[in-house]
Design a protein around this motif. Structure first.
Motif, mmCIF file in Angstrom:
data_model
loop_
_atom_site.group_PDB
_atom_site.id
_atom_site.type_symbol
_atom_site.label_atom_id
_atom_site.label_comp_id
_atom_site.label_asym_id
_atom_site.label_seq_id
_atom_site.Cartn_x
_atom_site.Cartn_y
_atom_site.Cartn_z
ATOM 1 N N VAL A 76 7.637 92.332 35.077
ATOM 2 C CA VAL A 76 8.938 91.935 34.550
ATOM 3 C C VAL A 76 9.278 90.552 35.093
ATOM 4 C CG1 VAL A 76 11.376 92.525 34.320
ATOM 5 C CG2 VAL A 76 9.674 94.349 34.538
ATOM 6 N N LEU A 77 9.642 89.654 34.199
ATOM 7 C CA LEU A 77 10.025 88.294 34.585
ATOM 8 C C LEU A 77 11.546 88.184 34.526
ATOM 9 C CD1 LEU A 77 9.069 85.368 35.220
ATOM 10 C CD2 LEU A 77 9.089 84.954 32.755
ATOM 11 N N ILE A 78 12.140 87.678 35.607
ATOM 12 C CA ILE A 78 13.581 87.459 35.665
ATOM 13 C C ILE A 78 13.820 85.972 35.886
ATOM 14 C CG2 ILE A 78 15.767 88.128 36.736
ATOM 15 C CD1 ILE A 78 14.249 90.516 37.990
ATOM 16 N N THR A 79 14.536 85.325 34.975
ATOM 17 C CA THR A 79 14.796 83.885 35.099
ATOM 18 C C THR A 79 16.244 83.633 35.525
ATOM 19 O OG1 THR A 79 15.493 83.622 32.782
ATOM 20 C CG2 THR A 79 13.140 83.446 33.253
ATOM 21 N N ARG A 80 16.462 82.430 36.071
ATOM 22 C CA ARG A 80 17.805 81.965 36.440
ATOM 23 C C ARG A 80 18.573 82.995 37.283
ATOM 24 N NH1 ARG A 80 18.791 77.178 33.334
ATOM 25 N NH2 ARG A 80 16.680 76.405 33.001
ATOM 26 N N MET A 81 17.937 83.461 38.329
ATOM 27 C CA MET A 81 18.580 84.425 39.222
ATOM 28 C C MET A 81 18.896 83.753 40.547
ATOM 29 S SD MET A 81 17.586 88.366 40.126
ATOM 30 C CE MET A 81 16.100 88.080 41.074
ATOM 31 N N SER A 82 20.108 83.902 41.028
ATOM 32 C CA SER A 82 20.541 83.266 42.268
ATOM 33 C C SER A 82 19.865 83.925 43.466
ATOM 34 C CB SER A 82 22.052 83.363 42.418
ATOM 35 O OG SER A 82 22.445 84.719 42.642
ATOM 36 N N GLU A 83 19.867 83.229 44.592
ATOM 37 C CA GLU A 83 19.282 83.785 45.812
ATOM 38 C C GLU A 83 20.049 85.005 46.280
ATOM 39 O OE1 GLU A 83 17.676 81.220 48.940
ATOM 40 O OE2 GLU A 83 18.306 79.495 47.759
ATOM 41 N N VAL A 84 21.377 84.991 46.106
ATOM 42 C CA VAL A 84 22.196 86.142 46.506
ATOM 43 C C VAL A 84 21.809 87.369 45.691
ATOM 44 C CG1 VAL A 84 24.540 87.066 46.572
ATOM 45 C CG2 VAL A 84 24.125 84.693 47.254
ATOM 46 N N ALA A 85 21.694 87.185 44.373
ATOM 47 C CA ALA A 85 21.298 88.305 43.511
ATOM 48 C C ALA A 85 19.887 88.766 43.838
ATOM 49 C CB ALA A 85 21.394 87.889 42.046
ATOM 50 N N ALA A 86 18.990 87.821 44.100
ATOM 51 C CA ALA A 86 17.600 88.169 44.410
ATOM 52 C C ALA A 86 17.503 89.032 45.656
ATOM 53 C CB ALA A 86 16.774 86.899 44.580
ATOM 54 N N LYS A 87 18.279 88.673 46.678
ATOM 55 C CA LYS A 87 18.262 89.451 47.921
ATOM 56 C C LYS A 87 18.729 90.880 47.661
ATOM 57 C CE LYS A 87 20.028 89.500 52.665
ATOM 58 N NZ LYS A 87 20.908 88.828 53.655
ATOM 59 N N LYS A 107 14.223 79.677 40.699
ATOM 60 C CA LYS A 107 15.147 80.797 40.491
ATOM 61 C C LYS A 107 14.523 81.886 39.626
ATOM 62 C CE LYS A 107 19.365 78.072 41.078
ATOM 63 N NZ LYS A 107 20.670 77.665 40.488
ATOM 64 N N ILE A 108 13.221 82.047 39.792
ATOM 65 C CA ILE A 108 12.481 83.074 39.043
ATOM 66 C C ILE A 108 12.070 84.204 39.981
ATOM 67 C CG2 ILE A 108 10.122 83.488 38.192
ATOM 68 C CD1 ILE A 108 10.471 81.418 36.166
ATOM 69 N N ALA A 109 12.235 85.435 39.499
ATOM 70 C CA ALA A 109 11.734 86.605 40.206
ATOM 71 C C ALA A 109 10.647 87.255 39.364
ATOM 72 C CB ALA A 109 12.851 87.600 40.478
ATOM 73 N N ILE A 110 9.627 87.746 40.032
ATOM 74 C CA ILE A 110 8.495 88.380 39.349
ATOM 75 C C ILE A 110 8.350 89.792 39.888
ATOM 76 C CG2 ILE A 110 6.027 88.286 38.909
ATOM 77 C CD1 ILE A 110 6.245 85.224 39.504
ATOM 78 N N VAL A 111 8.523 90.768 39.006
ATOM 79 C CA VAL A 111 8.337 92.167 39.370
ATOM 80 C C VAL A 111 6.906 92.551 39.009
ATOM 81 C CG1 VAL A 111 9.107 94.534 38.981
ATOM 82 C CG2 VAL A 111 10.765 92.659 38.939
ATOM 83 N N GLY A 112 6.179 93.118 39.987
ATOM 84 C CA GLY A 112 4.782 93.468 39.760
ATOM 85 C C GLY A 112 3.858 92.325 40.115
ATOM 86 N N GLU A 113 2.615 92.421 39.681
ATOM 87 C CA GLU A 113 1.595 91.431 40.002
ATOM 88 C C GLU A 113 1.433 90.418 38.873
ATOM 89 O OE1 GLU A 113 0.083 91.328 42.842
ATOM 90 O OE2 GLU A 113 0.630 93.286 43.685
ATOM 91 N N ILE A 114 1.058 89.191 39.242
ATOM 92 C CA ILE A 114 0.709 88.194 38.235
ATOM 93 C C ILE A 114 -0.679 88.548 37.692
ATOM 94 C CG2 ILE A 114 0.124 85.759 37.833
ATOM 95 C CD1 ILE A 114 2.238 84.985 39.821
ATOM 96 N N PRO A 115 -0.827 88.707 36.382
ATOM 97 C CA PRO A 115 -2.114 89.143 35.816
ATOM 98 C C PRO A 115 -3.182 88.054 35.887
ATOM 99 C CG PRO A 115 -0.603 88.546 34.055
ATOM 100 C CD PRO A 115 0.194 88.462 35.338
#
Length: 251
Positions: A76-87, A107-115
């Protein structure tokens, strides 16, 4: 739609494989009240739904990720996420054993592994200056999460053209080039005149007053005299990375 009954109909020959695939593509979404999750987007478009983090609460992001994960979307790719939200999200997902990594610059979060990369070639991401790197990393990480090999060429703008020409081999062997620049946005035209592959130009909001927060670079890129240059919106690294992925997977 009952997928078990659909599969049974396929097995019994009452529904063709193509008809079943079409029905799955048109399958309904899940309504969480605050979001309608599209679990079949990967089937329809080749890429699963991406979460745009800005404007969503941390709790909403957690619920969306958990539902995607539960329904089989393990990247799952999450874009434009703040550091507060990421924590908050990272702590909330620990109990569910869901791995998540966060890059503060993009400001990107990556859920799971990069293929593993399975594209036709390499995507080169080039920036005019160091200040363009947040947008560049959004583009680069998006492309990597979608299964592409990415080469980064940062701070190779036209103010010192020799820096760009020193990487001529990487540029000319690319399948796609993403050219990211603010101020006058000249980098895209220069690269467009050197390579034989599509160039995706990304104007950034970097620059002094008359740059108009990226509008000047946007207009310059739209008026590029080099053939093969297309333009995405200001600071839209995600859009460029996604489009580059599509080009790099056209077999």
């Amino acid at each position: 739609m009952d997928i078990r009954n659909l599969l049974r109909d396929v097995a019994e020959g009452e529904v063709s494989i193509d008809e079943a695939v079409l029905k799955l593509k048109k399958a309904p979404f899940e309504d969480l009240g605050f979001a309608k999750l599209d679990y079949h987007r990967a089937l329809r478009q080749g890429v699963a739904e991406v979460i745009y983090g800005e404007g969503k609460t941390s709790e909403q992001i957690v619920d969306i990720v958990k539902n995607f994960w539960k329904n089989g979307q393990k990247n799952v790719l999450i874009t434009r996420m703040s550091e507060v939200a990421a924590k908050f999200v990272m702590e909330a997902l620990q109990s569910s054993n869901i791995k998540i990594a966060y890059d503060a610059m993009s400001k990107i979060a990556i859920v799971g592994e990069i293929p593993q990369s399975d594209g036709l070639g390499k995507i080169v991401v080039a920036t005019g200056g160091t200040s363009d790197m947040p947008v560049a990393e959004e583009a680069a990480l998006t492309a990597e999460v979608l299964g592409n090999e990415v080469v980064r060429l940062y701070d190779v703008g036209v103010a010192g053209l020799h820096r760009l020409l020193a990487h001529a081999e990487e540029l000319m062997s690319a399948k796609v080039v993403i050219a990211i620049a603010g101020m006058e946005g000249a980098l895209a035209s220069v690269i467009g005149g050197l390579v034989d592959c599509p160039v995706i130009a990304v104007p950034t909001s970097v620059g002094y007053g008359a740059a108009f927060e990226g509008l000047s670079a946007l207009l310059s890129m739209l008026n590029s005299c080099a053939s093969g240059v297309s333009v995405v919106n200001i600071d839209n690294g995600f859009g460029a990375g996604y489009m580059a992925h599509m080009i790099n997977h056209m077999r």
